[in-house]
Design an enzyme around this catalytic site. Structure first.
Site, PDB file in Angstrom:
ATOM      1  N   LYS A  28       0.835  -1.194   0.000  1.00  0.00           N
ATOM      2  CA  LYS A  28       0.000   0.000   0.000  1.00  0.00           C
ATOM      3  C   LYS A  28       0.876   1.252   0.000  1.00  0.00           C
ATOM      4  O   LYS A  28       2.090   1.181   0.186  1.00  0.00           O
ATOM      5  CB  LYS A  28      -0.927  -0.010   1.206  1.00  0.00           C
ATOM      6  CG  LYS A  28      -0.215  -0.075   2.541  1.00  0.00           C
ATOM      7  CD  LYS A  28      -1.198  -0.222   3.694  1.00  0.00           C
ATOM      8  CE  LYS A  28      -0.451  -0.319   5.023  1.00  0.00           C
ATOM      9  NZ  LYS A  28      -1.377  -0.433   6.158  1.00  0.00           N
TER      10      LYS A  28
ATOM     11  N   ARG B 130     -10.194  -0.809  15.328  1.00  0.00           N
ATOM     12  CA  ARG B 130     -10.010   0.091  14.193  1.00  0.00           C
ATOM     13  C   ARG B 130     -11.078  -0.307  13.187  1.00  0.00           C
ATOM     14  O   ARG B 130     -12.234   0.084  13.321  1.00  0.00           O
ATOM     15  CB  ARG B 130      -8.572  -0.031  13.668  1.00  0.00           C
ATOM     16  CG  ARG B 130      -8.111   1.150  12.855  1.00  0.00           C
ATOM     17  CD  ARG B 130      -6.628   1.103  12.582  1.00  0.00           C
ATOM     18  NE  ARG B 130      -6.181  -0.125  11.950  1.00  0.00           N
ATOM     19  CZ  ARG B 130      -4.971  -0.299  11.439  1.00  0.00           C
ATOM     20  NH1 ARG B 130      -4.092   0.672  11.495  1.00  0.00           N
ATOM     21  NH2 ARG B 130      -4.621  -1.438  10.878  1.00  0.00           N
TER      22      ARG B 130
ATOM     23  N   TYR C  59      16.097  29.458   9.893  1.00  0.00           N
ATOM     24  CA  TYR C  59      15.028  30.120  10.638  1.00  0.00           C
ATOM     25  C   TYR C  59      15.251  29.945  12.133  1.00  0.00           C
ATOM     26  O   TYR C  59      15.692  28.888  12.595  1.00  0.00           O
ATOM     27  CB  TYR C  59      13.666  29.527  10.267  1.00  0.00           C
ATOM     28  CG  TYR C  59      13.227  29.839   8.861  1.00  0.00           C
ATOM     29  CD1 TYR C  59      12.970  31.142   8.458  1.00  0.00           C
ATOM     30  CD2 TYR C  59      13.055  28.824   7.940  1.00  0.00           C
ATOM     31  CE1 TYR C  59      12.561  31.431   7.168  1.00  0.00           C
ATOM     32  CE2 TYR C  59      12.645  29.083   6.640  1.00  0.00           C
ATOM     33  CZ  TYR C  59      12.405  30.397   6.256  1.00  0.00           C
ATOM     34  OH  TYR C  59      11.995  30.669   4.979  1.00  0.00           O
TER      35      TYR C  59
ATOM     36  N   MET D 231      11.651  24.028   3.973  1.00  0.00           N
ATOM     37  CA  MET D 231      10.840  23.337   2.970  1.00  0.00           C
ATOM     38  C   MET D 231      11.677  22.695   1.874  1.00  0.00           C
ATOM     39  O   MET D 231      11.427  21.542   1.474  1.00  0.00           O
ATOM     40  CB  MET D 231       9.826  24.293   2.341  1.00  0.00           C
ATOM     41  CG  MET D 231       8.908  23.607   1.335  1.00  0.00           C
ATOM     42  SD  MET D 231       7.689  24.710   0.590  1.00  0.00           S
ATOM     43  CE  MET D 231       6.610  25.028   1.994  1.00  0.00           C
TER      44      MET D 231
END
Length: 391
Positions: free
Chosen positions: A48, A148, A270, A328
């Site tokens: 998957k 679940r 940053y 990013m």
């Protein structure tokens, strides 16, 4: 398939900021090992999420070549991708049926739904496809403690009684999910096994499947008829706190975009992380948009209060720490100790691979290998390697 599929080739190597290499020989070796550990059960493969981020087509083709004949995915569109690579395989879809319209996907790909609820049962009985000699083939998911998806034990018993009379459905497989298999001595494992065995007795003609990657190493009765290895196929350690028996499959490298000298007292990235020495900084063209998590930052994220060290890169035989916050599109590394002339723009730093195991990177990021692998972006140039050659 790989050469002719732009999606699987990834970004153009002339301009890509990073490179993802998938070692199909290691993948095949991992499957063989897991199949051996699964004996006498049959080892399927969980593919998957685009084969855990590594590419459905090449991964499935490599597994078929090793004799894998059963595959598991989460959604029917993933099943259709597997079908293109494995025309004769049994393909099971975990997440069931959302509506009657979904049944057309299953019919098109001859996919086998894992039925999890009364709604799933009703939809498949009304709209499913018939095999040559059996009506509405499917798998049944029974709930044994994870809460679940899955049929409750009471609903499974009612279904067994009803279906024995009507024969409306043909369950080929009964499955459940272990919640704590990576902790071998957890009492939940035995509780789930006993609950599962009792429910399997209701469907004597169906195969049974309980063990995921970690469950395979519980051995014995946990193996049932079919095992479902997933993350271990791709190189992650299936059992916490033990030596990893799997070979690394995915390697990620980031290209150096710039080298710069920052004097002691200067700051980087940053949040202005201060530097306590004159530092040679390698600015690499990979960031959290590529799946290299911001939580792996060297400084400036809350996780560092609990786990002091962030992630590392590896180049020229040495580990080099991430500097400041991962952004990013860019990540900074301290390469001072390599010397002023060791590197140049365009060189690649390993972010994950043989020298930096996926589980180690995951720990530095405060997460698990599943999340790292499935987050790998498509801005990487992709290499698939078999027999030492790129394919």
């Amino acid at each position: 398939m790989t050469r002719n599929n732009p999606h699987l080739r990834g970004a153009d190597p002339r301009v890509a900021g990073g490179r993802l290499t998938v070692d199909l020989d290691a993948l095949a070796a991992n499957y063989r090992f897991l199949a051996e550990q699964s004996t006498p059960a049959e080892a399927a493969a969980v593919v998957k999420a685009d084969a855990y981020g590594l590419g459905t087509g090449p991964v499935v083709e490599a597994l078929v070549a090793e004799g894998c004949r059963k595959f598991f995915v989460a959604l029917p569109e993933e099943g259709l991708a597997v079908r293109r690579a494995a025309p004769e395989a049994d393909i099971y879809v975990f997440n069931g049926l959302f509506s009657s319209e979904a049944a057309s996907f299953y019919r098109e790909g001859r996919l086998l739904p894992v039925l999890n609820s009364q709604s799933d049962l009703a939809i498949w009985e009304a709209h499913g496809w018939d095999d040559e000699d059996t009506p509405r083939p499917c798998a049944l998911h029974v709930e044994t403690g994870m809460n679940r998806l899955g049929l409750t034990p009471e609903r499974a018993r009612i279904l067994a009684q009803e279906n024995a009379l009507t024969g409306a459905l043909s369950p080929r497989l009964i499955l459940s999910h272990l919640a704590c298999a990576d902790t071998p001595d957890h009492p939940m494992n035995r509780q789930q096994l006993e609950s599962f065995q009792a429910l399997c007795e209701l469907f004597p003609d169906a195969e049974s499947s309980l063990a995921n990657s970690a469950g395979i190493f519980l051995g014995g009765e946990f193996l049932c008829d079919v095992t479902r290895p997933g993350v271990a196929l791709y190189g992650s350690n299936p059992v916490s706190g033990t030596e990893n028996p799997m070979r690394p499959v995915a390697s990620v490298h980031s290209r150096i975009a710039q080298l710069r000298h920052v004097p002691v007292g200067g700051t980087v990235s940053y949040g202005a992380t201060p530097l306590d020495r004159d530092t040679l900084v390698a600015v690499t063209a990979t960031g959290y948009a590529d799946g290299y998590h911001r939580s792996g930052s060297g400084a400036g994220v809350p996780l560092r209060a609990a786990v002091p060290e962030g992630a590392f890169g590896f180049i020229e035989g040495q580990r080099v720490p991430v500097l400041g916050r991962v952004t990013m599109d860019l990540t900074l590394f301290d390469v001072t100790d390599l010397g002023p002339d060791a590197l140049q723009v365009g060189d690649f730093i390993e972010l994950m691979g043989p020298n930096l195991p996926v589980d180690e990177l995951a720990a530095a990021c405060g997460t698990i290998s599943y999340e790292l692998l499935t987050a790998l972006g498509h801005r990487f140039e992709r290499h698939y390697v078999r027999g030492g050659d790129r394919i």
